[in-house]
Motif scaffolding. Structure first.
Motif, PDB file in Angstrom:
ATOM      1  N   THR A  62     118.688 -44.208  -1.332  1.00  0.00           N
ATOM      2  CA  THR A  62     119.238 -43.458  -0.191  1.00  0.00           C
ATOM      3  C   THR A  62     118.636 -42.068  -0.025  1.00  0.00           C
ATOM      4  OG1 THR A  62     121.076 -42.548  -1.505  1.00  0.00           O
ATOM      5  CG2 THR A  62     121.451 -44.667  -0.412  1.00  0.00           C
ATOM      6  N   GLY A  63     117.510 -41.803  -0.665  1.00  0.00           N
ATOM      7  CA  GLY A  63     116.958 -40.455  -0.632  1.00  0.00           C
ATOM      8  C   GLY A  63     115.886 -40.218   0.401  1.00  0.00           C
ATOM      9  N   GLY A  64     115.816 -41.073   1.437  1.00  0.00           N
ATOM     10  CA  GLY A  64     114.790 -40.919   2.458  1.00  0.00           C
ATOM     11  C   GLY A  64     114.910 -39.619   3.229  1.00  0.00           C
ATOM     12  N   GLN A  65     113.784 -39.147   3.749  1.00  0.00           N
ATOM     13  CA  GLN A  65     113.724 -37.893   4.503  1.00  0.00           C
ATOM     14  C   GLN A  65     112.915 -38.091   5.779  1.00  0.00           C
ATOM     15  OE1 GLN A  65     112.826 -34.222   2.334  1.00  0.00           O
ATOM     16  NE2 GLN A  65     112.806 -35.390   0.428  1.00  0.00           N
ATOM     17  N   PRO A  66     113.047 -37.108   6.709  1.00  0.00           N
ATOM     18  CA  PRO A  66     113.885 -35.908   6.717  1.00  0.00           C
ATOM     19  C   PRO A  66     115.362 -36.270   6.625  1.00  0.00           C
ATOM     20  CG  PRO A  66     112.169 -35.741   8.384  1.00  0.00           C
ATOM     21  CD  PRO A  66     112.162 -37.155   7.903  1.00  0.00           C
ATOM     22  N   MET A  67     116.143 -35.346   6.036  1.00  0.00           N
ATOM     23  CA  MET A  67     117.551 -35.613   5.757  1.00  0.00           C
ATOM     24  C   MET A  67     118.420 -34.528   6.376  1.00  0.00           C
ATOM     25  SD  MET A  67     119.443 -36.068   2.042  1.00  0.00           S
ATOM     26  CE  MET A  67     118.476 -37.538   1.638  1.00  0.00           C
ATOM     27  N   ALA A  68     119.501 -34.969   7.023  1.00  0.00           N
ATOM     28  CA  ALA A  68     120.456 -34.048   7.628  1.00  0.00           C
ATOM     29  C   ALA A  68     121.717 -33.979   6.787  1.00  0.00           C
ATOM     30  CB  ALA A  68     120.794 -34.498   9.045  1.00  0.00           C
ATOM     31  N   ASP A  69     122.498 -32.943   6.999  1.00  0.00           N
ATOM     32  CA  ASP A  69     123.801 -32.858   6.343  1.00  0.00           C
ATOM     33  C   ASP A  69     124.775 -33.791   7.040  1.00  0.00           C
ATOM     34  OD1 ASP A  69     125.870 -30.834   8.061  1.00  0.00           O
ATOM     35  OD2 ASP A  69     123.748 -30.823   8.599  1.00  0.00           O
ATOM     36  N   ALA A  70     125.953 -33.993   6.443  1.00  0.00           N
ATOM     37  CA  ALA A  70     126.931 -34.950   6.971  1.00  0.00           C
ATOM     38  C   ALA A  70     127.404 -34.578   8.374  1.00  0.00           C
ATOM     39  CB  ALA A  70     128.120 -35.044   6.017  1.00  0.00           C
ATOM     40  N   SER A  71     127.404 -33.295   8.710  1.00  0.00           N
ATOM     41  CA  SER A  71     127.845 -32.840  10.034  1.00  0.00           C
ATOM     42  C   SER A  71     126.705 -32.756  11.034  1.00  0.00           C
ATOM     43  CB  SER A  71     128.523 -31.473   9.915  1.00  0.00           C
ATOM     44  OG  SER A  71     129.646 -31.528   9.060  1.00  0.00           O
ATOM     45  N   ASP A  72     125.496 -33.086  10.579  1.00  0.00           N
ATOM     46  CA  ASP A  72     124.305 -33.083  11.437  1.00  0.00           C
ATOM     47  C   ASP A  72     124.051 -31.712  12.060  1.00  0.00           C
ATOM     48  OD1 ASP A  72     122.089 -34.460  12.351  1.00  0.00           O
ATOM     49  OD2 ASP A  72     123.009 -34.911  14.289  1.00  0.00           O
ATOM     50  N   LEU A  73     124.220 -30.676  11.226  1.00  0.00           N
ATOM     51  CA  LEU A  73     123.968 -29.307  11.682  1.00  0.00           C
ATOM     52  C   LEU A  73     122.560 -28.831  11.330  1.00  0.00           C
ATOM     53  CD1 LEU A  73     127.348 -27.639  10.623  1.00  0.00           C
ATOM     54  CD2 LEU A  73     126.681 -28.490  12.889  1.00  0.00           C
ATOM     55  N   ALA A  74     121.988 -29.401  10.282  1.00  0.00           N
ATOM     56  CA  ALA A  74     120.661 -28.988   9.827  1.00  0.00           C
ATOM     57  C   ALA A  74     119.941 -30.197   9.240  1.00  0.00           C
ATOM     58  CB  ALA A  74     120.760 -27.871   8.792  1.00  0.00           C
ATOM     59  N   VAL A  75     118.612 -30.154   9.286  1.00  0.00           N
ATOM     60  CA  VAL A  75     117.801 -31.246   8.758  1.00  0.00           C
ATOM     61  C   VAL A  75     116.632 -30.643   7.997  1.00  0.00           C
ATOM     62  CG1 VAL A  75     116.476 -31.419  10.906  1.00  0.00           C
ATOM     63  CG2 VAL A  75     116.569 -33.374   9.342  1.00  0.00           C
ATOM     64  N   VAL A  76     116.234 -31.288   6.886  1.00  0.00           N
ATOM     65  CA  VAL A  76     115.210 -30.723   6.019  1.00  0.00           C
ATOM     66  C   VAL A  76     114.156 -31.749   5.660  1.00  0.00           C
ATOM     67  CG1 VAL A  76     116.382 -31.276   3.834  1.00  0.00           C
ATOM     68  CG2 VAL A  76     114.848 -29.294   3.943  1.00  0.00           C
ATOM     69  N   SER A  77     112.929 -31.279   5.489  1.00  0.00           N
ATOM     70  CA  SER A  77     111.841 -32.050   4.890  1.00  0.00           C
ATOM     71  C   SER A  77     111.418 -31.303   3.637  1.00  0.00           C
ATOM     72  CB  SER A  77     110.664 -32.179   5.867  1.00  0.00           C
ATOM     73  OG  SER A  77     109.654 -33.016   5.329  1.00  0.00           O
TER      74      SER A  77
END
Length: 635
Positions: A62-77
């Motif tokens: 389940t560690g695929g990226q880019p990944m967002a937080d649960a609230s979909d406020l930010a996403v990271v690579s």
């Protein structure tokens, strides 16, 4: 360890269609496939585009990226590892943050939402990442404290673009990339291009221990950590310091054993890698160790690695190669570097990474102690130069220096006349340039005769070496040698050692971790009094004392030597055709950069034994090999 890439349009109204932007992003990540062969991911979010290539290490499912937080406020690579992510996750969970995966990546986005840029103080690891905050339309990027993971960026035509390697930036069809002659000049002296400059005038490298913010079209960078100066009063005696060092070593190694895939150790048989292997053997059963050796006995040190492997009962793997034949690999390796780099040990590092990747996905290495615990002979030389300059001038100029000019020449590992010449040149340089004078392939004076149209103002030492003098002069320590330690770590280790390991290992999709660059261990080392690192001519004084009861005696007493590379042999053998082609008169005339007569003189003097120019010729050949492969425009 992975590859990251992306871009942000500063003016959203000028963005092309989503299909076009996605095609650009896909091309960028495709260029980084070697860094992450296990999967890719792409996301378009407003004016931001983030891409990722994954080498699966932690949370394989389940560690695929880019990944967002649960609230979909930010996403990271994100590229790298956060070793203490479980502790950070527990703290954030108590504050109400929700986690949907078991990866360290998700910790980054939630820590950002909780603390903003101050989140970086929480992270123990090696990392480079770019995070898009959808609320504030801000890009937040950062690089780890020592720069183990790369981050390059450019701003052109209203688009900010970033990546793990310049190769990915160059896929963007609307951007321009040209090599500045000033960057070439710096390369010819340093054998790399010092951060934050790159070989391309449009590209910058984010400094280690720094973050970057892109907001409202403005880019700002700022430090979040730096190496602390020495503390002359530790409040502990030597035995207590040794015990503290052993505890920190154990902690650093243990942190780097977090993985869902097999791990091993690069084992050269030197003190540093042997120490890592020893501590890892105490925590894991049947540690896998890896080394390479050469059939030519004068270049082979594999017996030391075998002795350590036997001592700690490791599952040892070694590959014995012909040093003479390995030189032929250089052109192919140089071609895959996004910037030229003239360290001859890229060849054995490449081969060691290849051998290691056959068995494991992650390897622990011994990088860092030479800079943090004073392992280089240059540090002894710095103090020796201070004593030499106190001798009467008549003795120096009338006796010692004439004798030095008559010492014998050698094409072996040590050339007495070249060593003496180099030492005297460094001793005559200002303190803030002494070590860099010793390290340089081409001095400013040598470059004046090398270039067809030299930029005399830029080739003045104060200008050419300004990256070094800025670091040296800014470090808040009284002792000049402490400033040397700092400058060495912030230049030579950063742009020479760590770049070499990152690029060579990533060519084989291998992650390499450096326990000695653990934050707690490194800060302990930085704060040690100089006498605990260098005592007379005894280098790594405290480190050797701390592991004296752990390592075999022959490892502790052996002299420090890096990978033994027969550069002189290669230049006369497997690389001779490349020398003839790329350093020959016709090619140099067509290129128009360097004076063919000056280069011919270097080659002739080296060939007939008048002077040892292996360092200069090697550096010049690497540059020409890189230019021939990448064919950049030169401004």
């Amino acid at each position: 360890m992975c590859g990251i890439a992306g871009f942000v349009h500063l003016d959203p109204s000028a963005m092309p269609p989503a299909e076009t932007r996605l095609s650009w992003l896909t091309a960028m990540t495709r260029a980084l496939r070697h860094r992450g062969p296990d999967g890719d991911g792409h996301i378009l979010e407003g004016p931001a585009a983030l891409g990722h290539r994954r080498l699966s290490i932690i949370d394989l499912s389940t560690g695929g990226q880019p990944m967002a937080d649960a609230s979909d406020l930010a996403v990271v690579s994100f590229n790298g590892e956060i070793y203490n992510f479980r502790e950070i996750r527990r703290d954030l969970t108590t504050k109400g943050y929700i986690f949907r995966t078991n990866s360290d990546t998700e910790v980054i986005v939630n820590a950002w939402l909780d603390k903003g840029p101050d989140c970086l103080d929480l992270f123990e690891g090696m990392f480079a990442f770019a995070l898009w905050d959808k609320r504030s339309r801000t890009l937040f990027a950062a690089r780890d404290r020592f720069g183990k993971k790369p981050f390059v960026y450019t701003l052109q035509k209203g688009v900010f673009a970033f990546a793990s390697e310049i190769t990915a930036l160059r896929t963007l069809p609307f951007m321009e990339f040209s090599v500045a002659t000033q960057a070439l000049a710096r390369f010819l002296s340093y054998e790399y291009v010092p951060t934050p400059q790159s070989i391309y005038k449009q590209v910058h490298k984010l400094r280690p221990g720094h973050y970057l913010l892109l907001r409202d079209g403005n880019i700002t960078t700022a430090p979040y950590w730096d190496m602390p100066p020495p503390d002359p009063d530790t409040g502990q005696n030597e035995d207590e310091l040794c015990e503290r060092l052993r505890l920190l070593l154990a902690q650093a190694v243990k942190r780097r054993l977090v993985s869902d895939v097999p791990l091993g150790v690069f084992l050269s048989g030197g003190i540093d890698s042997s120490t890592v292997a020893a501590f890892m053997a105490g925590m894991s059963s049947r540690v896998k160790t890896f080394s390479i050796g050469f059939t030519e006995k004068s270049y082979d040190e594999s017996a030391y690695a075998r002795a350590v492997a036997k001592r700690f009962a490791t599952d040892h793997h070694e590959r014995i190669l012909s040093a003479a034949e390995c030189g032929g690999l250089l052109p192919g390796i140089v071609a895959r570097f996004d910037e030229p780099m003239a360290d001859p040990s890229i060849v054995p590092t490449y081969l060691l990474s290849k051998v290691t990747r056959e068995k494991v996905t992650v390897a622990l290495g011994g990088d860092g102690p030479d800079e943090l615990f004073a392992g280089y002979e240059y540090f002894v030389g710095f103090n020796l130069a201070e004593r030499y300059l106190r001798l009467p001038r008549m003795l120096r100029k009338g006796l010692i220096e004439p004798i030095a000019r008559r010492l014998p020449q050698s094409s072996g590992y040590v050339n007495p006349r070249a060593v003496a010449r180099t030492f005297l040149a460094g001793a005559a340089a200002p303190r803030n340039l002494r070590v860099q004078t010793w390290l340089s392939a081409f001095s400013p004076e040598a470059q004046l005769s090398l270039w067809r149209h030299p930029d005399r103002e830029f080739l003045a030492p104060d200008s050419l070496y300004s990256p070094t003098t800025r670091l040296f002069d800014a470090f808040p320590a009284d002792a000049p040698l402490a400033k040397v330690f700092y400058t060495f770590a912030r230049q030579y280790m950063l742009d020479y050692i760590l770049v070499k390991v990152d690029r060579c290992s990533m060519m084989h999709s291998l992650e390499v971790r450096a326990p000695f660059l653990d934050r707690d261990l490194a800060e302990f080392a930085c704060r040690l009094p100089i006498s605990m690192k260098l005592r007379g001519d005894k280098r790594k004084y405290l480190l050797k004392k701390a592991v004296a009861d752990i390592l075999p005696p022959e490892i502790l007493s052996r002299p420090k030597r890096g990978f033994l590379i027969p550069a002189a042999m290669w230049l006369r053998g497997s690389l001779a055709p490349h020398m003839d082609e790329l350093l020959g008169e016709s090619h140099l005339k067509r290129q128009g950069l360097f004076d063919p007569k000056a280069v011919a003189r270097l080659r002739a003097e080296h060939q007939d034994g008048t002077c040892d120019h292996r360092k200069e010729l090697w550096t010049l050949l690497v540059l020409q090999l890189w230019l021939a492969e990448h064919n950049p425009g030169i401004a």
